[in-house]
Design a protein around this motif. Sequence first.
Motif, mmCIF file in Angstrom:
data_model
loop_
_atom_site.group_PDB
_atom_site.id
_atom_site.type_symbol
_atom_site.label_atom_id
_atom_site.label_comp_id
_atom_site.label_asym_id
_atom_site.label_seq_id
_atom_site.Cartn_x
_atom_site.Cartn_y
_atom_site.Cartn_z
ATOM 1 N N GLN A 28 0.825 -1.210 0.000
ATOM 2 C CA GLN A 28 0.000 0.000 0.000
ATOM 3 C C GLN A 28 0.859 1.259 0.000
ATOM 4 O O GLN A 28 0.555 2.225 -0.696
ATOM 5 N N PHE B 51 -5.864 -0.429 -8.956
ATOM 6 C CA PHE B 51 -5.939 -1.603 -8.086
ATOM 7 C C PHE B 51 -6.634 -2.747 -8.804
ATOM 8 O O PHE B 51 -7.607 -2.541 -9.535
ATOM 9 N N SER C 243 -6.617 8.678 -6.799
ATOM 10 C CA SER C 243 -5.516 7.714 -6.866
ATOM 11 C C SER C 243 -4.759 7.861 -8.184
ATOM 12 O O SER C 243 -4.412 6.885 -8.825
ATOM 13 N N TRP D 53 -9.301 -0.551 -0.816
ATOM 14 C CA TRP D 53 -9.503 0.196 -2.069
ATOM 15 C C TRP D 53 -10.960 0.604 -2.239
ATOM 16 O O TRP D 53 -11.252 1.709 -2.705
#
Length: 235
Positions: free
Chosen positions: A19, A64, A59, A49
């Motif tokens: 992360q 992800f 982001s 997420w």
Amino acid sequence: MIIAFVQTKGGTGKSTLAQSIAFSRGIAKAFDSISIVEMDPQKTLNRWWQRREENRFPSKGVKFKHISSTDRQVILKELEELEQSSELLILDVPGEGISKFHTQFACAVADLVLIPMRTSTNDEEAFVDNLLPIITRIVDLDGETRDVFHIVPSFTHPLINRQNVIDYFEDLLPDFIHCLNATFSFGTAFENFSRGGSNLYEYANSVKTNLKLFGQAKKAIIEIETIAEAIIHLR
Ligand SMILES: Nc1ncnc2c1ncn2[C@@H]1O[C@H](COP(=O)(O)OP(=O)(O)O)[C@@H](O)[C@H]1O
Ligand SMILES: [Mg+2]
């Protein structure tokens, strides 16, 4: 490039490092596009997420993907597809028990395998029993000693001398496993940052008015950036 966080033992910091490294400034400078790829059926990062998306954290540059398949060909295909749009894939690999399928897979495909490990007899014995045979087999098959496998000393004391820990692991390990030139120390910021879906940097920002928490978060960030630098150095 594929980086994998691997350790057959659970709770050593794999997901936390995945992360944090994915969002580090150093990694953002070195790679335009990054995908965090979670292979853990426990879906720790998947839930994180989802919370990021619910709370609309931006982001940019980081994506992800959760991969649930345990079929080698299917996973390879998914990774190939991700590599079309991401310069860097960061694999979060489960610390699994008997089959160790994901661990073997990740050790075989990753360009850099990072192994968070404590300086404890427990972790060292588990490593020798579980992970070392997998790595040894891959290195033997490859016929060359690749610069792929690196221990990340984890949950170290914040005041420990980094070089001493590195020397400790270098003495302990066979010559095809190295120790990263960084440590991942024990810190409360690492335990708390991801609540609500934030990353370490967003968390630091959110505790700016609390001197104690902000200080802890800043220390954690410096540490992550040092790990990121060490990773980029190996690229
Ligand atoms: N550097 C650290 N200092 C203190 N706690 C940590 C640190 N890294 C992770 N943790 C905490 O330890 C637990 C296990 O970490 P995690 O990253 O999920 O391990 P793994 O993915 O290897 O199972 C989590 O509760 C996490 O918040
Ligand atoms: Mg995990």
